[in-house]
Design a protein around this motif. Structure first.
Motif, mmCIF file in Angstrom:
data_model
loop_
_atom_site.group_PDB
_atom_site.id
_atom_site.type_symbol
_atom_site.label_atom_id
_atom_site.label_comp_id
_atom_site.label_asym_id
_atom_site.label_seq_id
_atom_site.Cartn_x
_atom_site.Cartn_y
_atom_site.Cartn_z
ATOM 1 N N PHE A 232 -9.355 13.525 59.866
ATOM 2 C CA PHE A 232 -9.408 12.627 59.454
ATOM 3 C C PHE A 232 -11.725 12.605 59.301
ATOM 4 O O PHE A 232 -12.068 12.096 57.694
ATOM 5 C CB PHE A 232 -9.881 11.164 60.376
ATOM 6 C CG PHE A 232 -8.554 10.774 60.189
ATOM 7 C CD1 PHE A 232 -8.339 9.304 59.616
ATOM 8 C CD2 PHE A 232 -7.405 11.673 60.804
ATOM 9 C CE1 PHE A 232 -6.986 9.131 59.027
ATOM 10 C CE2 PHE A 232 -5.680 10.653 60.168
ATOM 11 C CZ PHE A 232 -5.906 9.421 59.603
ATOM 12 N N ARG B 267 -6.525 6.684 47.727
ATOM 13 C CA ARG B 267 -4.655 7.294 48.123
ATOM 14 C C ARG B 267 -3.646 6.699 48.405
ATOM 15 O O ARG B 267 -2.955 6.835 48.462
ATOM 16 C CB ARG B 267 -4.921 8.176 49.030
ATOM 17 C CG ARG B 267 -6.033 10.201 48.722
ATOM 18 C CD ARG B 267 -5.667 10.764 49.566
ATOM 19 N NE ARG B 267 -6.912 11.642 49.534
ATOM 20 C CZ ARG B 267 -6.771 12.141 48.487
ATOM 21 N NH1 ARG B 267 -5.462 12.838 48.136
ATOM 22 N NH2 ARG B 267 -7.485 13.413 48.546
ATOM 23 N N LEU C 192 -10.994 7.321 50.713
ATOM 24 C CA LEU C 192 -9.580 8.043 51.739
ATOM 25 C C LEU C 192 -8.356 6.981 50.750
ATOM 26 O O LEU C 192 -7.574 7.083 51.046
ATOM 27 C CB LEU C 192 -9.747 7.865 52.412
ATOM 28 C CG LEU C 192 -10.293 9.313 53.691
ATOM 29 C CD1 LEU C 192 -11.006 8.973 54.940
ATOM 30 C CD2 LEU C 192 -9.088 10.419 53.053
ATOM 31 N N PHE D 140 -10.623 1.954 57.698
ATOM 32 C CA PHE D 140 -11.676 3.488 57.702
ATOM 33 C C PHE D 140 -12.793 3.245 57.280
ATOM 34 O O PHE D 140 -13.477 3.715 57.622
ATOM 35 C CB PHE D 140 -10.901 3.997 55.983
ATOM 36 C CG PHE D 140 -9.863 4.128 55.903
ATOM 37 C CD1 PHE D 140 -8.734 4.611 56.920
ATOM 38 C CD2 PHE D 140 -9.595 4.854 55.054
ATOM 39 C CE1 PHE D 140 -7.877 5.220 56.836
ATOM 40 C CE2 PHE D 140 -8.405 5.729 54.610
ATOM 41 C CZ PHE D 140 -7.495 5.629 55.907
ATOM 42 N N PRO E 265 -12.794 15.454 56.154
ATOM 43 C CA PRO E 265 -13.624 14.677 55.414
ATOM 44 C C PRO E 265 -14.168 14.380 54.775
ATOM 45 O O PRO E 265 -15.376 14.310 53.503
ATOM 46 C CB PRO E 265 -11.937 14.111 54.570
ATOM 47 C CG PRO E 265 -10.637 14.663 55.492
ATOM 48 C CD PRO E 265 -11.524 15.380 56.164
ATOM 49 N N ARG E 266 -14.852 13.639 55.632
ATOM 50 C CA ARG E 266 -15.697 12.756 55.481
ATOM 51 C C ARG E 266 -17.589 13.284 55.888
ATOM 52 O O ARG E 266 -18.084 13.493 54.982
ATOM 53 C CB ARG E 266 -15.488 12.741 56.723
ATOM 54 C CG ARG E 266 -14.895 11.542 57.047
ATOM 55 C CD ARG E 266 -15.829 9.964 57.090
ATOM 56 N NE ARG E 266 -14.601 8.819 57.129
ATOM 57 C CZ ARG E 266 -14.671 7.756 57.572
ATOM 58 N NH1 ARG E 266 -15.621 7.224 58.346
ATOM 59 N NH2 ARG E 266 -13.674 7.132 58.128
#
Lengths: 340, 341, 359
Positions: B32, B48, B45, B68, B35-36
């Protein structure tokens, strides 16, 4: 602490006290349970008081678990005591840090029992014996190699064997290598932990004689740790008998062997097999029952009372003090033998 | 059971829980946080989870619904809570309850991960347990014979073959054996066959025999070498001489006294290998197209389906921790001296 | 176990044969050679001795003298193919050398048993003491585990283990060193052997425990009337236990006689050397120890002539004899055997004037 007697100690000129040990104690904690709390301690060494004069040999004897090896490691400060004091040459070394201890390592050296495992098999004899010079950064007159070869000659090895490895030597020769390494820096005190017990009889005698010669030549002071009472009688000036972390009896050699006062000493001496069949029948035997109790929960009062044939009620409750019962002869017993 | 053993188990379980939490944090962090750090926003995110035709508004709604925008520790807490208490997810079509243990929903299939894992677990377990049994039996037998007949033709052959076994990769041996034994000779099942053991045990074993052998080959080689070394050492012990001095027959000396004494290090390595085994299972399942956890994890990785990967990782970590605990307890069974400590 | 039950029962019922005149154990011209890359190691070379039932033979020697190799040869415990054994080992008349290994195995533990130096490493750490004794008993006696366990408890009681009914389920590490050696003795005695070999049985023990174990061996021998061979480097131990003593050097016997003779009138220079190099507990030191010079020889290149000649102070006494001719092991009167070239007068003189005064 003990007056000069006309025992064997008088044969050599003895100086002042080199090593003074007072109330020395080492307890190893035992941890148990969820939070690893300390639930007890192995009382390996529990209050030793003795001194060793310059040029003297003091032997510590006793059975396994009596704390003699721990004492040796304390005296050389391989481990730190949990109580009491060790004075070497007037200086308190009980709690010196590793770095403060380093210069003193020259003065106190140790000889180990097993000549096989105490030598690094990948180093040549030259490297092993020369290591102390390098570690202590000592300058030698004609270089380290010459100094090492002198040492090898001193302990009866061929100086030409400088470049050989430990496995090329026999057990007795390896013990000589160990002794040569020990002597490199001319220590004042040598603690020898069972120096000959791994060796064959004929080789043992050679090493015993070597240790004796070196003592005379360099005025060395020995603390010998041994279980073989015959060897101890031969090499010691004074003998301390230990049992479960305490000194039961300490005296000069002749006095201890001829007139032992503590029942434990009497039992130990009578248990040693004598190489003389004519004594088989006439010997007075004292057979102790069972084994040495655990040093985790040593018996109350006198620690020997569980195996002692003279034990009375008082022995279970009151611990006897180590007191001088004859000149130079101390024992910790309520009912000593051979007491005047 | 003595109190010391119970305290020991409690302490180990406590350590296991701590370890699992750390593993989950690290895994969570990787999937998690990474990707940030690489520049993905909550919107990327969330995109998706929605269709291609979604407007930025729907994406933002989805991202909000999935939390999120919340700080990472809150997301982690929610994820953790999901495992123990279940969680509610909202994909826009109303709130869906995901019962505990909830490991989230797949990005791709919108199915909850946990039931999927449970579906596939029997396949991987069948593969792993069968292969482990094979390699333990094979490795220990070969190793023992090699040690007893040290320097013999058998010994040299076994050690040579085992060297090859250690060196060859699974996808090579797997595909090779598949092409020879099932497509060539027709002796074994073709790739992708799996029957539940409850339905037909015979068919189950028939389908798995080739994957078992392939996976076991990799490990048994190592166990043969380990057993041989351990046995050579143990057979020189004094207690072996005592056993012979009693007049015990040589086979009993070897098995009851020698092998029993050499078992402890094998147990240690076995505990460590349970973790590796899952790695091996991933490759084996791919090679044989078995519908197990390994294949599931690969699907997850290939499709960037993070909850799937998270789920497999946590489950795998759980099994490794449990396996190590069991091995530690087995020590006490094998070696009575451990019990005293 | 692997044995026909009827045979075993018959054997158990059979009374112990009375002494037939010939010794129970006879070793004749035993040679045990180990071929190695460096050459043949002649661990035992031409060794002969015998032991009767009810007698104790002490074998004394330093490491490498061949004493342990001899005991392992008697028990048939050398690994097949490693040792070349020739000569005869007669156990109650049967030659063990060359006998089918399985027949020797069936004698092991039953008619001949052995106890070892370090009882901690000699017992399996993973089995209880009771299990190990039960195993030893059931190999040769087809009885139920229950009966064997009862027997094990009786044995533990006999060797002086307190609370044998509960201690039988202890593991070796729960025993003290002395108790472990007692348990080893119990195991060795489980089948009532006629020959007991004790290889350094007290070397790993404390002196007070050693005394207990030596007492135990002496008592048991009187009770079981077996032949006992005790192997040690400690002359004190053999002085306590042995009826006869054999001194070994470089794989050979150099002196053999009654224990009293060995200590009162030893005749071989090596025995003199051993006695002179031992410090004594029972007397005040008078002089330095007199060690034997040098070290034991390599068993690959045993010196020509007398193997002891490089270390012997009297090797030159008879011209070149000691350096060229191997001395015969012969009776020099009253069953006292030595292997030495020195003449009787020389031996007497040296012992009286040079050796004894310095002991």
């Amino acid at each position: 602490m003990s007056t000069q007697t006309d025992g064997p100690a008088a044969e050599r000129r003895l100086g002042e006290d080199l090593l003074v040990v007072d109330g020395l104690q080492k307890h190893f904690p035992i941890r148990r349970g969820l939070l690893q709390r300390q639930v007890g301690a192995v009382q390996a060494v529990d209050g030793l008081t003795f001194s060793v004069r310059r040029g003297e040999t003091l032997s510590l004897v006793g059975e396994s678990g009596c704390g003699k090896t721990t004492t040796g490691r304390l005296l050389t400060r391989l481990i730190e005591p949990t109580g009491g004091r060790i004075q070497l040459d007037g200086r308190d070394i009980s709690h010196l840090s590793t770095s403060d201890m380093r210069p003193l390592r020259r003065d106190v050296q140790m000889i180990f029992q097993d000549p096989y495992s105490s030598l690094n098999p990948r180093h040549t004899v030259g490297t092993i014996v020369g290591a102390p010079f390098r570690l202590q950064k000592v300058q030698t007159e004609n270089g380290v190699k010459k100094a090492v070869q002198d040492l090898l000659e001193l302990v009866g090895l061929n100086p030409e064997h400088y470049n050989r490895y430990p496995h090329e030597f026999s057990g007795g020769q390896r013990q000589r290598i160990g002794i040569a390494r020990t002597l490199a820096l001319r220590p004042k005190l040598i603690v020898a932990d069972e120096p000959v017990s791994a060796l064959d009889v004929s080789i043992q005698a050679q090493v015993v004689n070597l240790l004796e010669d070196l003592q005379n030549e360099f005025d060395l002071t020995y603390v010998m740790i041994a279980h073989d009472l015959s060897v101890v009688r031969h090499v010691s000036d004074r003998v301390a008998v230990m049992y479960l972390g305490k000194i039961m009896e300490i005296a000069d050699r002749t006095s201890l062997y001829e007139r032992p006062m503590h029942p434990y000493t009497v039992a130990l001496l009578s248990a040693v097999p004598i190489p003389d069949t004519s004594r088989r029948e006439r010997r007075e035997r004292i057979r102790l029952q069972g084994d040495v109790p655990s040093p985790i929960n040593p018996p109350s009062g006198c620690r020997f009372h569980t195996r002692c044939w003279k034990a009375q009620e008082v022995c279970k409750t009151t611990e006897p003090a180590l007191v001088e019962l004859a000149p130079g002869h101390q024992a910790a017993c309520h009912f000593p033998e051979n007491a005047a | 059971m003595p109190a010391t053993v119970i305290t020991y188990i409690i302490r180990r379980l406590f350590a296991a829980v701590v370890l699992l939490i750390i593993v989950s944090m690290v895994t969570f962090g990787i999937f998690f946080l990474m990707p940030r750090l690489l520049g993905a926003t909550p919107e990327t995110l969330a995109s998706r989870y929605v269709g291609r035709a979604a407007t930025p508004d729907t994406i933002r709604d989805m991202a909000r619904n999935l939390g999120f925008y919340d700080p990472l520790y809150e997301q982690y807490w929610r994820w953790l809570k999901g495992i123990f208490a279940g969680a509610d997810y909202n994909y826009g079509s109303g709130i869906e309850h995901c019962p505990a243990p909830c490991l989230g929903y797949s990005f791709r299939t919108y199915q909850p991960v946990w039931p999927d894992l449970m579906d596939r677990l029997p396949v991987t377990l069948s593969l792993a347990v069968g292969a482990a049994t094979l390699w333990l039996l094979g490795g220990i037998t070969i190793g023992t014979i090699s040690a007893v007949y040290r320097g013999s033709v058998f010994d040299r052959l076994a050690m040579g073959v085992s060297l090859a076994g250690v060196s060859l990769p699974i996808f090579f041996t797997g595909l090779l054996s598949l092409s020879i034994f099932s497509y060539g000779l027709g002796w074994t099942a073709v790739g992708g066959s799996y029957t539940d053991i409850a339905d037909d045990p015979g068919q189950w074993a028939y389908n798995l025999i080739l994957p078992w052998i392939t996976l076991a080959l990799l490990f048994s080689a190592q166990y043969a070498r380990l057993t041989r070394a351990g046995m050579l050492e143990t057979m020189n012990e004094d207690f072996i001489r005592t056993a012979r001095a009693k007049g015990l027959a040589e086979p009993a000396v070897v098995v009851r006294h020698g092998l029993r004494g050499a078992l402890t290090p094998i147990l240690t390595i076995f505990g460590l290998d349970v973790g590796l085994l899952l790695g091996g299972a991933v490759l084996t399942e791919s090679a044989f197209s078995l519908p197990g956890l390994g294949k599931y994890a690969i699907e997850g990785i290939v499709n960037y389906d993070l909850p799937k990967v998270m789920g497999v990782t946590i489950l795998a970590a759980f099994f490794v921790v449990i396996a190590n605990l069991v091995v530690d307890l087995l020590y006490a069974v094998v070696d009575p001296r451990v019990r005293a400590k | 176990m692997s044995q026909n039950p009827e045979d075993a029962l018959a054997a158990a019922a059979e009374p112990r044969p009375a002494a037939t005149g010939s010794p129970f154990l006879q070793v004749r011209e035993l040679r045990v050679h180990f071929p190695t890359d460096d050459g043949v190691v002649k661990s035992v070379d031409d060794l002969s001795f015998s032991v009767d039932r009810g007698r104790t033979l002490g074998i004394v020697g330093e490491s490498g003298s061949g004493k342990s190799v001899t005991s392992l040869s008697i028990m048939g415990l050398h690994k097949a193919g490693t040792a070349r054994i020739t000569g005869e080992i007669l156990l109650d008349g049967q030659n063990l050398v060359g006998m089918n290994p399985d027949r020797v195995r069936k004698l092991r533990g039953k008619r001949m048993a052995m106890i070892f130096q370090d009882p901690l490493s000699a017992m399996h750490p993973f089995y209880t003491v009771g299990t190990q004794i039960v195993e030893a008993y059931r190999i040769h006696n087809p009885v139920s585990k229950k009966v064997a366990r009862k027997h094990a408890i009786d044995l533990l009681d006999r060797v002086g283990i307190p609370n044998p009914t509960s201690r039988v389920d202890d593991y070796p590490h729960q025993f003290s060193g002395g108790m472990r050696q007692r348990a080893m003795i119990a195991m060795a005695l489980s089948c009532d052997p006629e020959l007991l070999i004790a290889d350094e049985p007290t070397t790993a023990l404390d002196v007070t425990v050693q005394a207990q174990i030596l007492d135990l061996i002496r008592d048991l021998q009187q009770e079981f009337n077996s032949a006992v061979v005790i192997i040690t480097h400690d002359l004190g131990v053999v002085a306590e236990l042995a009826d006869d003593i054999m001194v070994m050097y470089a794989g050979r016997a150099v002196e053999y006689s009654s224990a009293a003779d060995i200590f009162n009138t030893p005749q071989h220079p090596y025995t003199w050397g051993l006695l002179s190099s031992m410090p004594r507990l029972d007397r005040e030191r008078t002089e330095r120890l007199q060690p034997i010079k040098g070290t034991p020889p390599s068993l690959i290149n045993v010196p020509e002539g007398c193997p002891f000649n490089p270390r012997c102070a009297y090797a030159g006494t008879n011209g070149n004899l000691s350096f060229t001719v191997r001395p015969e092991f012969r009776d020099v009167g009253g069953g006292h055997h030595i292997a030495c070239h020195l003449g009787a007068e020389d031996r007497m003189r040296i012992w009286d004037t040079e050796i004894r005064p310095k002991l």
